[in-house]
Design an enzyme around this catalytic site. Structure first.
Site, PDB file in Angstrom:
ATOM      1  N   ASP B 120      32.874  46.922  30.616  1.00 60.93           N
ATOM      2  CA  ASP B 120      33.731  45.982  31.329  1.00 60.93           C
ATOM      3  C   ASP B 120      33.872  44.878  30.426  1.00 60.93           C
ATOM      4  OD1 ASP B 120      35.579  45.012  33.301  1.00 60.93           O
ATOM      5  OD2 ASP B 120      33.823  44.192  34.345  1.00 60.93           O
ATOM      6  N   TYR B 122      35.968  40.790  29.536  1.00 61.03           N
ATOM      7  CA  TYR B 122      35.714  39.642  30.084  1.00 61.03           C
ATOM      8  C   TYR B 122      36.936  39.011  29.390  1.00 61.03           C
ATOM      9  CZ  TYR B 122      33.393  35.369  32.586  1.00 61.03           C
ATOM     10  OH  TYR B 122      32.998  34.178  33.341  1.00 61.03           O
ATOM     11  N   HIS B 127      40.569  33.604  34.084  1.00 61.16           N
ATOM     12  CA  HIS B 127      39.227  34.301  34.650  1.00 61.16           C
ATOM     13  C   HIS B 127      38.170  33.558  34.288  1.00 61.16           C
ATOM     14  CE1 HIS B 127      36.812  36.498  37.206  1.00 61.16           C
ATOM     15  NE2 HIS B 127      36.271  37.108  36.139  1.00 61.16           N
ATOM     16  N   ARG B 136      28.809  28.238  36.533  1.00 64.24           N
ATOM     17  CA  ARG B 136      28.079  27.243  35.790  1.00 64.24           C
ATOM     18  C   ARG B 136      28.971  25.979  35.573  1.00 64.24           C
ATOM     19  NH1 ARG B 136      28.122  32.060  33.622  1.00 64.24           N
ATOM     20  NH2 ARG B 136      30.339  31.594  32.851  1.00 64.24           N
ATOM     21  N   GLU B 192      38.093  42.798  41.759  1.00 65.33           N
ATOM     22  CA  GLU B 192      38.618  42.127  40.411  1.00 65.33           C
ATOM     23  C   GLU B 192      39.781  42.945  40.010  1.00 65.33           C
ATOM     24  OE1 GLU B 192      35.290  41.606  37.863  1.00 65.33           O
ATOM     25  OE2 GLU B 192      34.975  39.673  38.557  1.00 65.33           O
ATOM     26  N   GLU B 194      42.027  44.629  37.410  1.00 67.79           N
ATOM     27  CA  GLU B 194      41.932  45.038  36.155  1.00 67.79           C
ATOM     28  C   GLU B 194      42.826  46.300  35.578  1.00 67.79           C
ATOM     29  OE1 GLU B 194      37.683  44.960  34.415  1.00 67.79           O
ATOM     30  OE2 GLU B 194      37.190  43.632  36.015  1.00 67.79           O
ATOM     31  N   ASP B 226      37.284  46.379  39.803  1.00 68.28           N
ATOM     32  CA  ASP B 226      35.944  46.328  39.765  1.00 68.28           C
ATOM     33  C   ASP B 226      35.242  45.457  40.821  1.00 68.28           C
ATOM     34  OD1 ASP B 226      33.415  45.987  38.411  1.00 68.28           O
ATOM     35  OD2 ASP B 226      34.008  43.971  37.235  1.00 68.28           O
ATOM     36  N   GLN B 233      25.105  39.113  42.674  1.00 65.94           N
ATOM     37  CA  GLN B 233      25.621  38.983  41.392  1.00 65.94           C
ATOM     38  C   GLN B 233      24.997  37.561  40.840  1.00 65.94           C
ATOM     39  OE1 GLN B 233      29.731  38.977  40.122  1.00 65.94           O
ATOM     40  NE2 GLN B 233      29.407  38.189  38.102  1.00 65.94           N
ATOM     41  N   TYR B 237      21.983  37.760  37.970  1.00 65.43           N
ATOM     42  CA  TYR B 237      22.949  38.145  36.565  1.00 65.43           C
ATOM     43  C   TYR B 237      21.971  37.242  35.478  1.00 65.43           C
ATOM     44  CZ  TYR B 237      25.395  33.695  35.588  1.00 65.43           C
ATOM     45  OH  TYR B 237      25.441  32.184  35.301  1.00 65.43           O
TER      46      TYR B 237
END
Lengths: 408, 408
Positions: B120, B122, B127, B136, B192, B194, B226, B233, B237
């Protein structure tokens, strides 16, 4: 125990072991074998001679998946039957010795399973702390670590059998003194000492596996080297985890040692504090006392032992790893590998990676008067061995080895 | 273009498309089919009737892997031949219409490929920035993002075909006001949007694929959802990436649209600044103009369109993703899926996940006077559709759908 076959006293492949693997002889196609001493017993031959009641297209396959799919009842019974026959003076195996016993020197070993998914855990407290200090000095052990058996998905396609060369990977590296990355072969080629659990039963998507059931989903264990390129990893791993720093190769030992064989070497899991959530609670001895040794052979040199560690140190055991992996309904399949994560002990000579042994490369380890290593160099061969010994019983995994080849 | 078959004017499955998939009728075993309008052409039947020169055990398989392994020269030629026959008044297909053309309503669709590894990416700047702000706040776009096409390995075993139910996963969640995690079904069930690239050729371990060669390794594209559990998560993560927050399920659309079919819809990749390292440089139009729409159907309600986005927004294109994935020697295999990562546009109504649409759950989206959603609820069906339209030519992917089922 007595038996009629000449088995070296100190072999990893004693009559207590009898691991399964995939081998070939000459140009013959790969098939299922059992290792005993310096021989491989050819299960396809035993089947043909009527000694093994298994369907066709099981023992003549290029991986163990169909064999494992027979179920543990069946595969355990086959192992016990062989053990019995190896002890009997009046053994039917003697009759077929020439056809069914191959000297180990005459066979080629193959990857034991077709790997569907490979998961890499991070279950050594010592390793997580050591590495955390280097990657995140301000936050060595992430707050989740003692609650969550941390893991990530690794690459299945690049898992290779012991003895396969490992090409030094290229990629993006960001030097500390540069604002932008450069393109280079890795300068921080590393290994990781791990044990891999081979999944032995399919689970159902959407259903969890309890810690009590978990080990019934494990066919056996192998040695596992999770090769790592630390400089590539350091630059790429935020925010979604390791990728190219790991997926260029992982090596496994060819013989799958069953949990049956390892039963005698069960041991307690280290104290877990804080107590994990109830789905991770477990009973009984779920760790395994497996001594691990790492040897480094520089090109044209002798072997130097650079680490001795033990699988029993792992904070999270395999039963917990499986319960965690499936708590959300994720399904496991026969042939999947759950690797333990690097196995480090508390003392510096028990660390399971160059990153830890050389303190991130800052303090190279000295092999001899003119040889030291911060990380692995081209031509280096790295060999991990593993064995169990207790009460006069010894068995082992053989080795997983790989030689570093220059970048192409 | 004229043809003798009645094909709805607005269908995704126009004569310009002709995607491949795996279908079954009644209790018959799954096999390879090609979609045209509201019919599925049965390639195994065509082979039996002598219209298709392919080996046995290719079109009668439960996945496309053996068919893809024929090579693009062959599979492209088969597609072009079918296209020609569908246009010819004097078509040999007419003779076998009853045996080889199945009404779409009469077939069951299956997962199109056996997935070896699933990666996968990114690759949407929008996004990555949107999500980064929430996960973050101090560091939304990690420093590597514009240099490295960030990716992680996902779970292959839990990839399911469109229409499969998705069970709400359970796991560890750490509430903001608690020092320790709790055990719970996810409260932040998400999707998600995709696109997945299906690998069409094996590469060799240790060898890189250039951006120029890269697309020759892609058989075609599918829609990809996804599914994500954001609270699971968020807690798990760090430091190794998403695991249980993702691996409970991913859904794909059943029809693989070939790059041949998509050639007319190629478009420029957005400007990349700073310029990436040379191994990521590319020439030509490498993005694809695919309009994507997300519809949410709450239990017993109508469909609400909650997002419209486009695959052309992706910052990193598929050629770059493949070059990056293999730059370290990692090998790709037929059937592997490289998913794009969530496809978000710049405007809030073009975001590709609930996380972004509802600002992390803080601003639920309003569907009607008594229905709003921060995340997905049990009974919700989520449908992603995708199509291309230009110069009077239209083709599409159909849909990938999934209904959320309560945790068990």
């Amino acid at each position: 125990m007595t038996h009629w076959l000449n088995i070296p006293a100190d072999t990893d492949f004693s009559i207590h072991n009898l691991p399964f693997g995939i081998f070939s002889v000459g140009k013959n196609s790969p098939r299922v074998g059992v290792r005993i001493g310096d021989y491989v017993i050819d299960l396809e031959q035993l089947r043909k001679f009527g000694l093994l009641a298994v369907p066709r297209n099981v023992c003549n396959q290029a991986n163990l998946n169909a064999f494992i799919n027979l179920g543990k009842n069946k595969t355990s019974a086959i192992r016990l039957q062989l053990q019995e026959w190896l002890r009997q003076e009046n053994s039917p195996l003697k009759r077929y010795f020439n056809q069914a016993f191959h000297p180990i020197a005459s066979v080629k070993m193959h990857l034991p399973v077709k790997v569907g998914d490979y998961t890499d855990f991070y279950s050594s407290l010592e390793h997580a702390t050591n590495v955390g200090k280097m990657f995140r000095p301000d936050n060595p052990l992430v707050a989740n670590w003692k609650h969550v058996p941390i893991a990530y998905h690794g690459r299945a396609s690049s898992i290779v059998v012991s003895g396969s060369p490992v090409i030094r990977p290229k990629g993006q590296i960001k030097p500390a003194d540069s604002a932008v990355p450069v393109f280079s072969p890795t300068k921080e080629m590393d290994f990781e000492v791990e044990i891999g659990a081979i999944i032995g039963k399919n689970s159902v998507l959407g259903q969890s596996i309890s810690t009590t059931e978990a080990e019934s989903y494990v066919f056996g264990l192998v040695l596992f080297n999770d090769w790592s390129a630390r400089d590539i990893q350091r630059w790429e791993y935020q925010p979604l985890g390791p990728f190219l720093g790991k997926n260029f190769a992982s090596s496994v030992s060819p013989w799958v040692v069953t949990l049956d064989a390892l039963a005698h070497f069960r041991t307690e899991t280290p104290q877990q504090d804080p107590e994990p959530l109830p789905y991770l609670a477990f009973e009984g001895k779920r760790n395994f006392d497996i001594e691990l040794e790492v040897n480094l052979i520089p090109q044209d040199k002798q072997a130097y032992t650079i680490s001795r560690t033990n699988f029993k140190y792992m904070y999270w055991n395999i039963a917990q790893q499986i319960a965690h992996h499936t708590i959300n309904g994720c399904n496991l399949k026969i042939g999947d590998i759950l690797a333990s994560g690097t196995i480090s002990g508390q003392k510096p000579d028990s660390y399971g990676s160059m990153l830890e042994l050389s303190l991130g490369g800052k303090q190279p380890i000295v092999l001899d008067s003119d040889t030291q290593r911060a990380f692995l160099e081209d031509g280096d061969t790295l060999i991990i061995t593993g064995f169990c010994q207790k009460d006069g019983i010894r068995l082992g995994f053989g080795e997983v080895s790989g030689k570093i080849v220059a970048s192409n």
